[in-house]
Design a protein around this motif. Structure first.
Motif, mmCIF file in Angstrom:
data_model
loop_
_atom_site.group_PDB
_atom_site.id
_atom_site.type_symbol
_atom_site.label_atom_id
_atom_site.label_comp_id
_atom_site.label_asym_id
_atom_site.label_seq_id
_atom_site.Cartn_x
_atom_site.Cartn_y
_atom_site.Cartn_z
ATOM 1 N N ILE A 169 0.855 -1.187 0.000
ATOM 2 C CA ILE A 169 0.000 0.000 0.000
ATOM 3 C C ILE A 169 0.886 1.231 0.000
ATOM 4 O O ILE A 169 1.624 1.468 0.959
ATOM 5 N N LYS A 170 0.829 2.007 -1.082
ATOM 6 C CA LYS A 170 1.600 3.247 -1.153
ATOM 7 C C LYS A 170 0.636 4.421 -1.308
ATOM 8 O O LYS A 170 -0.053 4.531 -2.315
ATOM 9 N N TRP A 265 -9.975 1.749 2.586
ATOM 10 C CA TRP A 265 -9.516 2.483 3.775
ATOM 11 C C TRP A 265 -8.669 3.689 3.382
ATOM 12 O O TRP A 265 -8.800 4.758 3.966
ATOM 13 N N CYS A 266 -7.799 3.501 2.362
ATOM 14 C CA CYS A 266 -6.864 4.563 1.966
ATOM 15 C C CYS A 266 -7.447 5.532 0.944
ATOM 16 O O CYS A 266 -6.972 6.667 0.832
ATOM 17 N N GLY A 267 -8.410 5.065 0.169
ATOM 18 C CA GLY A 267 -8.960 5.907 -0.884
ATOM 19 C C GLY A 267 -8.358 5.599 -2.240
ATOM 20 O O GLY A 267 -7.331 4.918 -2.354
ATOM 21 N N GLU A 268 -8.973 6.131 -3.283
ATOM 22 C CA GLU A 268 -8.619 5.738 -4.645
ATOM 23 C C GLU A 268 -7.267 6.279 -5.099
ATOM 24 O O GLU A 268 -6.710 5.796 -6.094
ATOM 25 N N THR A 269 -6.694 7.268 -4.407
ATOM 26 C CA THR A 269 -5.393 7.803 -4.828
ATOM 27 C C THR A 269 -4.240 6.899 -4.395
ATOM 28 O O THR A 269 -3.112 7.084 -4.851
ATOM 29 N N ALA A 270 -4.493 5.955 -3.502
ATOM 30 C CA ALA A 270 -3.432 5.055 -3.051
ATOM 31 C C ALA A 270 -3.184 3.957 -4.085
ATOM 32 O O ALA A 270 -4.101 3.511 -4.781
ATOM 33 N N TRP A 271 -1.924 3.533 -4.173
ATOM 34 C CA TRP A 271 -1.519 2.408 -5.037
ATOM 35 C C TRP A 271 -1.510 1.157 -4.169
ATOM 36 O O TRP A 271 -0.767 1.067 -3.191
#
Length: 279
Positions: A169-170, A265-271
């Protein structure tokens, strides 16, 4: 030549202190994983020009790119110049702590040596690799894992029979490695966050750079805590200097499910990617 250029995670990264040369003494285990760039190198003939292209906008295409640095260092040691064309098909995000640029540099060293008729032996290539970056030598070894000492550039192959399912998760931001090391000495632990080694069958998972990075990037500290609470997670850690966090699960099905949950949890901008260590 076209070579696969895999990413890595650090299963542990212990910082032993600052060295007289300004770098830090470390002990680390780097493990190659199933996310990889593709590096293409073409020998065009005599001359000294290098043309670099990449599928990802924003990647530097000049002499600051580690791929070109590797090529120049190879030619200097081999004592002969050529004209080359490089193409990087990037799947590993930059500024992620996954060693993408270092892996590309190692692939270039390997390919250039092959195309030029193998003028240099592996020991010499490892020396060149260490001068380019601490993680580069690891990618020259034909083993799935390696232990690094010194700045991390002194590498020895490590036996690693485990095929570990994991999730990467980045978040949308990168973290500069020099900054993280510079902040290490004076950084403080955040209350309620696990920094202690996580005891696993393959070793004690710990990362000394989590302390300075978490202090500024609180999202990563919260993400680690959240990951450790999820079903099937055996351990969670930051890779290298971040910003990638990874979690090792018991099964591939659990890593796939965790990847979906982490994206939400992180949202769509996370890789976010589910993968596994190489064996």
């Amino acid at each position: 030549m076209e070579l696969s250029s895999p990413a890595k995670i650090n299963l542990w990264l212990r910082i032993l202190g600052r060295r007289p040369d300004g770098f830090h003494e470390v002990e680390t285990r780097l493990c190659k994983i199933g996310i990889a760039d593709t590096v293409s190198l073409e020998l065009l003939g005599t001359g000294n020009s290098v043309a670099l292209t990449c599928n990802v906008p924003g990647i530097p295409l000049d002499e600051s790119n580690l791929a070109i640095k590797a090529l120049r260092a190879f030619e200097q040691r081999a004592g002969k110049t050529h004209s080359w064309r490089i193409h990087l098909e990037k799947r590993i995000p930059s500024g992620a702590g996954l060693g993408g640029g270092s892996s590309n540099a190692a692939a270039i060293l390997r390919a250039a040596n092959e195309l030029a008729g193998q003028p240099l032996e592996l020991g010499t290539l490892l020396e060149i690799a260490g001068s380019i970056g601490a993680d580069v030598p690891c990618f020259l070894l034909d083993t799935p894992a390696a232990d690094g000492t010194g700045r991390g550039e002194q590498v020895t192959p490590a036996e690693f029979p485990w095929k570990l399912p994991l999730v990467l998760i980045k978040p949308a931001f990168p973290i500069p490695t020099p900054w993280a090391y510079k902040q290490w000495k004076d950084s403080q632990e955040l209350p309620g966050v696990l920094y202690a080694p996580q005891i696993c069958p393959w070793g004690e998972m710990v990362n000394g750079l989590e302390r300075p990075v978490f202090e500024k990037y609180r999202l990563l500290a919260a993400l680690k805590t959240w990951l450790l609470e999820q079903k099937g997670v055996q351990a969670a850690l930051m890779s290298g200097s971040g910003s990638t966090m990874f979690a090792i699960t018991r099964t591939g099905a659990e890593s796939a499910a965790l990847a979906e949950a982490a994206q939400q949890w992180c949202g769509e901008t996370a890789w976010v990617r589910a993968t596994e260590t190489l064996v």
